[in-house]
Design an enzyme around this catalytic site. Structure first.
Site, mmCIF file in Angstrom:
data_model
loop_
_atom_site.group_PDB
_atom_site.id
_atom_site.type_symbol
_atom_site.label_atom_id
_atom_site.label_comp_id
_atom_site.label_asym_id
_atom_site.label_seq_id
_atom_site.Cartn_x
_atom_site.Cartn_y
_atom_site.Cartn_z
ATOM 1 N N ARG A 169 23.893 39.279 33.782
ATOM 2 C CA ARG A 169 23.536 39.602 35.164
ATOM 3 C C ARG A 169 23.565 41.104 35.403
ATOM 4 O O ARG A 169 22.964 41.589 36.375
ATOM 5 C CB ARG A 169 24.494 38.908 36.129
ATOM 6 C CG ARG A 169 24.430 37.392 36.093
ATOM 7 C CD ARG A 169 25.586 36.783 36.875
ATOM 8 N NE ARG A 169 25.527 37.135 38.279
ATOM 9 C CZ ARG A 169 26.574 37.056 39.105
ATOM 10 N NH1 ARG A 169 27.763 36.670 38.646
ATOM 11 N NH2 ARG A 169 26.432 37.371 40.368
ATOM 12 N N ASP A 197 32.060 38.645 48.985
ATOM 13 C CA ASP A 197 31.518 37.603 48.130
ATOM 14 C C ASP A 197 31.935 36.268 48.754
ATOM 15 O O ASP A 197 32.693 36.228 49.733
ATOM 16 C CB ASP A 197 32.057 37.765 46.702
ATOM 17 C CG ASP A 197 31.172 37.115 45.646
ATOM 18 O OD1 ASP A 197 30.296 36.309 46.016
ATOM 19 O OD2 ASP A 197 31.360 37.407 44.456
ATOM 20 N N LYS A 254 26.418 44.723 44.338
ATOM 21 C CA LYS A 254 27.619 43.927 44.111
ATOM 22 C C LYS A 254 28.088 44.108 42.664
ATOM 23 O O LYS A 254 27.289 44.500 41.803
ATOM 24 C CB LYS A 254 27.339 42.440 44.411
ATOM 25 C CG LYS A 254 26.240 41.786 43.560
ATOM 26 C CD LYS A 254 25.942 40.393 44.076
ATOM 27 C CE LYS A 254 24.999 39.647 43.153
ATOM 28 N NZ LYS A 254 24.600 38.343 43.684
ATOM 29 N N HIS A 255 29.401 43.953 42.415
ATOM 30 C CA HIS A 255 30.496 43.539 43.273
ATOM 31 C C HIS A 255 31.496 44.693 43.299
ATOM 32 O O HIS A 255 32.146 44.940 42.282
ATOM 33 C CB HIS A 255 31.161 42.275 42.732
ATOM 34 C CG HIS A 255 30.193 41.167 42.398
ATOM 35 N ND1 HIS A 255 29.440 41.138 41.227
ATOM 36 C CD2 HIS A 255 29.850 40.046 43.088
ATOM 37 C CE1 HIS A 255 28.687 40.044 41.210
ATOM 38 N NE2 HIS A 255 28.910 39.358 42.306
ATOM 39 N N HIS A 272 35.381 33.074 40.446
ATOM 40 C CA HIS A 272 35.131 31.776 41.058
ATOM 41 C C HIS A 272 36.341 30.857 40.883
ATOM 42 O O HIS A 272 36.539 29.939 41.685
ATOM 43 C CB HIS A 272 33.902 31.110 40.440
ATOM 44 C CG HIS A 272 32.617 31.769 40.816
ATOM 45 N ND1 HIS A 272 32.141 32.876 40.161
ATOM 46 C CD2 HIS A 272 31.715 31.484 41.791
ATOM 47 C CE1 HIS A 272 30.990 33.239 40.703
ATOM 48 N NE2 HIS A 272 30.719 32.422 41.688
ATOM 49 N N ASP A 285 21.148 34.618 46.889
ATOM 50 C CA ASP A 285 21.336 35.185 45.547
ATOM 51 C C ASP A 285 20.000 35.097 44.824
ATOM 52 O O ASP A 285 19.576 33.997 44.452
ATOM 53 C CB ASP A 285 22.403 34.403 44.766
ATOM 54 C CG ASP A 285 23.805 34.712 45.240
ATOM 55 O OD1 ASP A 285 24.144 35.901 45.353
ATOM 56 O OD2 ASP A 285 24.566 33.768 45.493
#
Length: 520
Positions: A145, A261, A175-176, A188, A75
């Site tokens: 991000r 992921d 991504k994603h 997460h 990453d």
């Protein structure tokens, strides 16, 4: 010809190093991974928590001990320094969107620099760019991000990243898919669900992905997000043949590698006794590369068992292996057959690269509101700078770099920090100092971080509310501008769109130079 076991192993990518508690460095984790490679000829590694001193040598040693050349990914949305300390760190993606007509050129240039640094370290794949559109400002894991909240801007800049990195030979990952920007939950921890219809998806989330596919992106990373409008079953995109095969492959024409992921994430993590079955189900659904599995050997055994029991066609395994092997061949074609053991040489973390990061950060700083002119601070007399950090990790120093920067550039200023462990007495002391100061600047760090709440901590929020109610305070967001909305009466709102060290340096430059330092 590789055996069935070898083919299955090539579809698994395990972590080397970790930022999860307890943190493990690349060097500390090397022997564990080497022993695993002796038992299981894995396809690759995802790297965390390395240093420039150790990482290249560790990777060279593991390549020498591996039966198959290892694809190494990381990453590195903010440059390879995000995972390899000593390499260059760039601001978050959203900062680039503030550069106007110069944004594409800046993204492409920094992507090229980051790519050269990564390859020199022995890294072949960047898990970037983020092609998500930050449609929900409450989004706890995308936010800064993303390149922006406008689909066209996100598309333009994500494609520029792909062009820059690929020009240097680094393999890129969008991504994603099919988009994580319209969620208010963090995958997460839980499975987010996007409720928008397909037409909305097509004119928002889909736009950057179409752009990066056209730019030649090499891999697409799946989102652990459910899209009922795209797959009524409610399955997360990672496990959805409708999304991965029908939409991404057939409709959008993607021919590269589909990578999951992290499979350690709460939205999709399998029970220990179900890792093998999950691996087979995901490959059957259209995944080519399994990332960060909880148990690599169980995943490989599950793939082998599924083929032997005819629940997973071996042809599907061969198809995935072929796509992953083409990634290796691309690297060999560009750099020669010894690319895995002898990476291309390039400067890493050089002064020129750091100057480029500083330049981007300085140009990204934006004054969103000011009730009057902001004079420069010549020495900091009567100035109090307060940094509010909601959370820290083992990678963060006890005091943020901003403290040293303030004391160096403005030696008569006072610096205070209110972190996640600050006690009530510290809040009281800083409040007293703030009420007596000539000028107060409060810098708020609000950024996406895995397994962390998004926003200020309750006690930090209350502190700023009380302070703003009692005196004028200049507010600077080191990250998302969202928290500024809670304090509409503050006379100054400014934002750096990132909290990296270059962005902290940009804030100090802004204080020292005033309005003259803000690009027009």
């Amino acid at each position: 010809m590789p055996t069935l076991f070898e083919k299955a192993a090539r579809l698994v990518m395990v972590r080397l190093g970790s930022n999860l508690p307890p943190p493990v460095t690349v060097a500390e984790d090397a022997e564990r991974v080497a022993r695993l490679l002796e038992r299981c000829p894995l396809g690759g590694l995802v790297l965390f928590n390395g240093t420039l001193r150790d990482t290249p040598g560790v990777l060279a040693g593991l390549q020498a001990r591996s039966r198959t050349p290892l694809l190494v990914a990381t990453d590195m949305e903010r440059g390879v320094g995000q995972q390899v300390r000593g390499a260059t760190v760039f601001p978050h993606a959203m900062a680039f969107s503030r550069l106007g007509e110069e944004a594409e050129e800046a993204v492409e240039e920094t992507a090229r620099v980051a790519a050269r640094e990564a390859l020199a370290c022995g890294i072949h794949i960047t898990f970037a760019p983020v092609a998500d559109v930050n449609l929900d400002p409450r989004n706890p894991i995308i936010a800064t991000r993303a390149f922006g909240s406008d689909p066209e801007t996100a598309a333009r800049l994500a494609a520029a990243y792909v062009r820059g990195a690929r020009a240097e030979g680094l393999l890129t990952t969008a991504k994603h898919f099919p988009g994580h920007g319209n969620t208010a939950a963090d995958s997460h921890a839980e499975l987010p669900v996007v409720r928008s219809d397909r037409a909305t998806w097509a004119r928002t989330d889909a736009v950057p992905f179409r752009a990066v596919l056209a730019a030649g992106v090499d891999l697409v990373m799946t989102a652990h997000v459910a899209y009922p409008a795209l797959d009524p079953s409610g399955a997360p995109a990672t496990a959805s043949p409708r999304i991965l095969c029908d939409l991404l492959r057939r409709e959008m024409g993607f021919t590269g590698v589909v990578v999951t992921d992290s499979l350690l994430m709460g939205a999709i993590r399998a029970r220990p006794d179900a890792v093998g079955a999950q691996a087979a189900a995901l490959v059957r659904a259209g995944v080519d590369l399994l990332l960060d599995v909880p148990d690599a050997e169980a995943a490989v055994a599950g793939l082998v068992r599924a083929v032997e029991e005819s629940t997973l066609p071996e042809a599907r395994l061969d198809e995935a292996c072929g796509r992953v092997e083409r990634l290796r061949q691309q690297l060999v074609n560009r750099f020669g057959p010894d690319v895995f053991t002898h990476p291309p040489a390039a400067p890493v973390g050089s002064p020129d690269h750091r100057a480029l990061a500083d330049d981007v950060a300085r140009r990204a700083l934006t004054v969103l509101k000011a009730s009057g002119p902001l004079p420069p601070e010549t020495g900091g007399d009567g100035l109090l700078v307060v940094l509010l950090r909601p959370h820290t990790s083992h990678l963060d120093p006890p005091e943020a770099p901003l403290g040293t920067m303030v004391r160096t550039a403005l030696p008569r200023a006072v610096y205070a920090e209110l972190g996640p462990d600050a006690r009530p007495a510290v809040f009281d002391r800083v409040m007293t100092e703030a009420l007596a100061a000539r000028r107060v600047v409060a810098a708020l760090v609000v950024k996406p971080a895995a397994w962390h709440a998004f926003g200020l901590r309750p006690e930090q929020q209350r502190f700023v509310e009380r302070l703003v109610a009692r005196r004028p305070v200049d507010l600077v967001a080191l990250g998302s501008p969202l928290p500024l909305e809670s304090f509409p009466t503050a006379p100054v709102h400014a934002c750096t769109y990132s909290d990296v060290e270059p962005s902290q340096r940009a804030l100090v430059h802004f204080l020292r130079e005033g309005f003259s330092s803000v690009p027009r």
